[in-house]
Design a protein around this motif. Structure first.
Motif, mmCIF file in Angstrom:
data_model
loop_
_atom_site.group_PDB
_atom_site.id
_atom_site.type_symbol
_atom_site.label_atom_id
_atom_site.label_comp_id
_atom_site.label_asym_id
_atom_site.label_seq_id
_atom_site.Cartn_x
_atom_site.Cartn_y
_atom_site.Cartn_z
ATOM 1 N N LEU A 121 45.250 -47.068 -18.796
ATOM 2 C CA LEU A 121 45.525 -46.332 -19.800
ATOM 3 C C LEU A 121 45.525 -44.827 -19.278
ATOM 4 N N HIS A 122 46.562 -44.124 -19.517
ATOM 5 C CA HIS A 122 46.419 -42.762 -19.458
ATOM 6 C C HIS A 122 46.837 -41.941 -20.723
ATOM 7 N N LEU A 123 45.772 -40.972 -21.028
ATOM 8 C CA LEU A 123 45.942 -40.369 -22.046
ATOM 9 C C LEU A 123 46.400 -38.914 -21.366
ATOM 10 N N ARG A 124 47.499 -38.504 -21.783
ATOM 11 C CA ARG A 124 47.863 -37.361 -20.981
ATOM 12 C C ARG A 124 47.578 -36.030 -21.970
ATOM 13 N N LYS A 125 47.691 -36.176 -22.985
ATOM 14 C CA LYS A 125 47.332 -34.919 -23.771
ATOM 15 C C LYS A 125 45.885 -35.354 -24.356
ATOM 16 N N GLY A 167 44.769 -35.001 -17.754
ATOM 17 C CA GLY A 167 44.401 -35.917 -18.899
ATOM 18 C C GLY A 167 43.483 -36.922 -18.383
ATOM 19 N N LEU A 168 43.057 -37.969 -19.195
ATOM 20 C CA LEU A 168 42.113 -38.892 -18.933
ATOM 21 C C LEU A 168 42.705 -40.206 -18.684
ATOM 22 N N ARG A 169 42.139 -40.777 -17.405
ATOM 23 C CA ARG A 169 42.638 -41.853 -17.101
ATOM 24 C C ARG A 169 41.958 -43.150 -16.988
ATOM 25 N N VAL A 170 42.171 -44.430 -17.510
ATOM 26 C CA VAL A 170 41.104 -45.594 -17.308
ATOM 27 C C VAL A 170 41.893 -46.446 -16.669
ATOM 28 N N ASN A 171 41.390 -46.715 -15.544
ATOM 29 C CA ASN A 171 41.975 -47.900 -14.862
ATOM 30 C C ASN A 171 41.067 -49.097 -14.917
ATOM 31 N N SER A 172 41.681 -49.970 -15.753
ATOM 32 C CA SER A 172 41.165 -51.157 -16.282
ATOM 33 C C SER A 172 41.749 -52.402 -15.702
ATOM 34 N N VAL A 173 40.551 -53.098 -14.807
ATOM 35 C CA VAL A 173 41.028 -54.544 -14.477
ATOM 36 C C VAL A 173 41.379 -55.495 -15.428
ATOM 37 N N GLY A 223 37.691 -37.070 -14.510
ATOM 38 C CA GLY A 223 38.806 -37.664 -15.416
ATOM 39 C C GLY A 223 39.483 -39.019 -15.169
ATOM 40 N N VAL A 224 38.868 -39.534 -14.599
ATOM 41 C CA VAL A 224 39.145 -41.129 -13.860
ATOM 42 C C VAL A 224 37.934 -41.872 -14.080
ATOM 43 N N VAL A 225 38.365 -42.867 -14.943
ATOM 44 C CA VAL A 225 37.190 -43.958 -15.083
ATOM 45 C C VAL A 225 37.751 -45.348 -14.701
ATOM 46 N N GLU A 226 36.992 -45.998 -13.852
ATOM 47 C CA GLU A 226 37.207 -47.529 -13.368
ATOM 48 C C GLU A 226 36.460 -48.448 -14.473
ATOM 49 N N HIS A 227 37.361 -49.276 -15.049
ATOM 50 C CA HIS A 227 36.453 -50.522 -15.884
ATOM 51 C C HIS A 227 36.827 -51.690 -15.154
ATOM 52 N N GLN A 228 35.656 -52.367 -14.473
ATOM 53 C CA GLN A 228 35.668 -53.375 -14.108
ATOM 54 C C GLN A 228 35.718 -54.680 -14.946
ATOM 55 N N SER A 229 34.957 -54.533 -16.094
ATOM 56 C CA SER A 229 34.943 -55.686 -16.908
ATOM 57 C C SER A 229 34.077 -55.556 -18.255
ATOM 58 N N GLN A 230 34.145 -56.329 -19.295
ATOM 59 C CA GLN A 230 33.663 -56.683 -20.516
ATOM 60 C C GLN A 230 34.047 -55.296 -21.250
ATOM 61 N N GLY A 231 33.292 -54.916 -22.199
ATOM 62 C CA GLY A 231 33.772 -53.785 -23.408
ATOM 63 C C GLY A 231 33.170 -54.087 -24.609
ATOM 64 N N ALA A 232 32.358 -54.966 -25.073
ATOM 65 C CA ALA A 232 31.922 -55.135 -26.410
ATOM 66 C C ALA A 232 31.088 -54.011 -26.698
ATOM 67 N N ILE A 233 30.823 -53.856 -28.241
ATOM 68 C CA ILE A 233 29.771 -52.890 -28.453
ATOM 69 C C ILE A 233 29.311 -53.145 -29.704
ATOM 70 N N SER A 234 28.030 -53.418 -29.928
ATOM 71 C CA SER A 234 27.260 -53.787 -31.038
ATOM 72 C C SER A 234 26.588 -52.378 -31.520
ATOM 73 N N LEU A 235 26.515 -52.461 -32.956
ATOM 74 C CA LEU A 235 26.001 -51.175 -33.466
ATOM 75 C C LEU A 235 25.241 -51.602 -34.621
ATOM 76 N N GLY A 236 24.027 -50.731 -34.754
ATOM 77 C CA GLY A 236 22.910 -50.799 -35.579
ATOM 78 C C GLY A 236 22.407 -49.593 -36.039
ATOM 79 N N TYR A 237 21.937 -49.436 -37.296
ATOM 80 C CA TYR A 237 21.539 -48.336 -38.192
ATOM 81 C C TYR A 237 20.212 -47.944 -37.605
#
Ligand SMILES: NC(=O)C1=CN([C@@H]2O[C@H](COP(=O)(O)OP(=O)(O)OC[C@H]3O[C@@H](n4cnc5c(N)ncnc54)[C@H](OP(=O)(O)O)[C@@H]3O)[C@@H](O)[C@H]2O)C=CC1
Ligand SMILES: CC(C)(CO)C(=O)C(=O)O
Length: 316
Positions: free
Chosen positions: A57-61, A46-52, A141-155
């Protein structure tokens, strides 16, 4: 569209693709992940996000694919590969796209959509997604998330005009918000890219050249002076290009970075892992824009040349 909710394809599941894809999947979206070197690991574990800030968050399937031909057609294609992979990834993006799909480049740098546009059919929408986040791959398959997370979108470009463009951006923003992420529409994608570059141009390259994380760079007066002078060069070019960057932007970014965890930008990881660095999007494209506008960026150019030297030795 398929059913009531859009189907999402993650094109390149590394730190960014893994994080945003896992957040969307956790929120109940139908997310399909294209992988390359980490396919077997993700299929097995699966996919694992270790977020501070958010915990584990462990997506097993995981709906994981090694071959794009096996992916179902997707309404949103979130490109999480490095910009250096875009030319070779473009045919897979086209293949995974449902009719009228929205392709979003979750990447840093300048003019990345301009380079991608000719590789996509006119029927696909092309957007940019600016990710304000500190994440890296720790293991397959392991992502470390240290901080933040915002996302802005433009066309950027595609069949939508006027209010329809805004409606598409709003749809994307709502999708990320539903996944618990801070998301906004960028008034101008190009301006948003220049504004983010004010941070990436100094820190990404100096982290490689000086082998230093953000804390080390901010603890030394010489590196702070270098960071600040490169920031000011980027601001000058952006303003010459007609983008009204906020007053005091460099000072604000320096202050924010002092309070960040000891972060190694994505270019540091690329160099450390022997992968290509995003020199075109983060240095060559801005320098070309500066030359067209008649603005000098001597420190940015020196950093670019030093990095190109490092890259040439690494690939020799
Ligand atoms: N990391 C961060 O904190 C931030 C990064 N960014 C930007 O986001 C973008 C992505 O960066 P990041 O997530 O760190 O990069 P990563 O190197 O972690 O991830 C890139 C992923 O794309 C995959 N990939 C590349 N080509 C293909 C292909 N042809 N088929 C399938 N998969 C492919 C790679 O697979 P493989 O394992 O085989 O190489 C890898 O998993 C960059 O533009 C970066 O500048 C922006 C803000 C913050
Ligand atoms: C600027 C930063 C560190 C966080 O906003 C980031 O998003 C990046 O590394 O590109």
């Amino acid at each position: 569209m398929h059913e009531s909710r859009p189907r999402i394809g993650i094109m390149g599941t590394g730190a960014i693709g893994g994080f945003y894809g896992a957040m969307l999947a956790q929120a109940g979206f139908d997310v399909h992940f294209l992988l390359r070197s980490e396919f077997e690991a993700v299929r097995e574990h699966g996919l694992r996000v270790n977020s501070v800030p958010r915990g584990v968050l462990h997506l097993r399937k995981v709906q994981a694919y090694r071959d794009v031909a096996d992916m179902p057609p997707c309404d949103w294609l979130l490109v999480g590969a490095k910009t250096t992979s875009n030319p070779s990834l473009a045919p897979a993006i086209v293949q995974a796209a449902a009719a009228g799909a929205k392709v979003v480049l979750l990447q840093n740098g300048i003019a990345v959509e301009d380079a991608m546009r000719p590789l996509l059919p006119d029927t696909l929408h092309l957007l940019g997604g600016l990710c304000f986040i500190c994440v890296h791959r720790e293991a397959p398959g392991v992502v470390e998330h240290q901080s933040q997370g915002a996302i802005s979108l433009g066309y950027h470009s595609g069949p939508a005009l006027g209010p329809d463009r805004q409606a598409l951006i709003d749809e994307g923003v709502a999708m990320f918000r539903e996944a618990g992420l801070d998301s906004h529409a960028a008034a101008s994608l190009e301006q948003a890219r220049w504004q983010k570059l004010v941070w990436n141009a100094p820190y990404n390259g100096l982290a490689v050249l000086l082998q230093a994380d953000t804390r080390a760079l901010m603890d030394n007066p010489d590196s702070v002076a270098l960071v600040e002078s490169i920031m000011r060069e980027v601001v000058s070019v952006a303003r010459a290009a007609g983008h009204a960057l906020p007053e005091g932007l460099a000072e604000k970014m320096l202050k924010t970075t002092r309070h960040m965890p000891d972060y190694l930008p994505s270019m540091y990881h690329d160099h450390a892992q022997g992968r290509p660095m995003e020199l075109e999007a983060i240095y060559a494209a801005p320098l070309a824009a500066a030359a067209r506008l008649g603005v000098e960026m001597p420190r940015t150019e020196a950093l670019f040349r030093a990095l190109r030297f490092i890259a040439a030795r690494q690939s020799a």
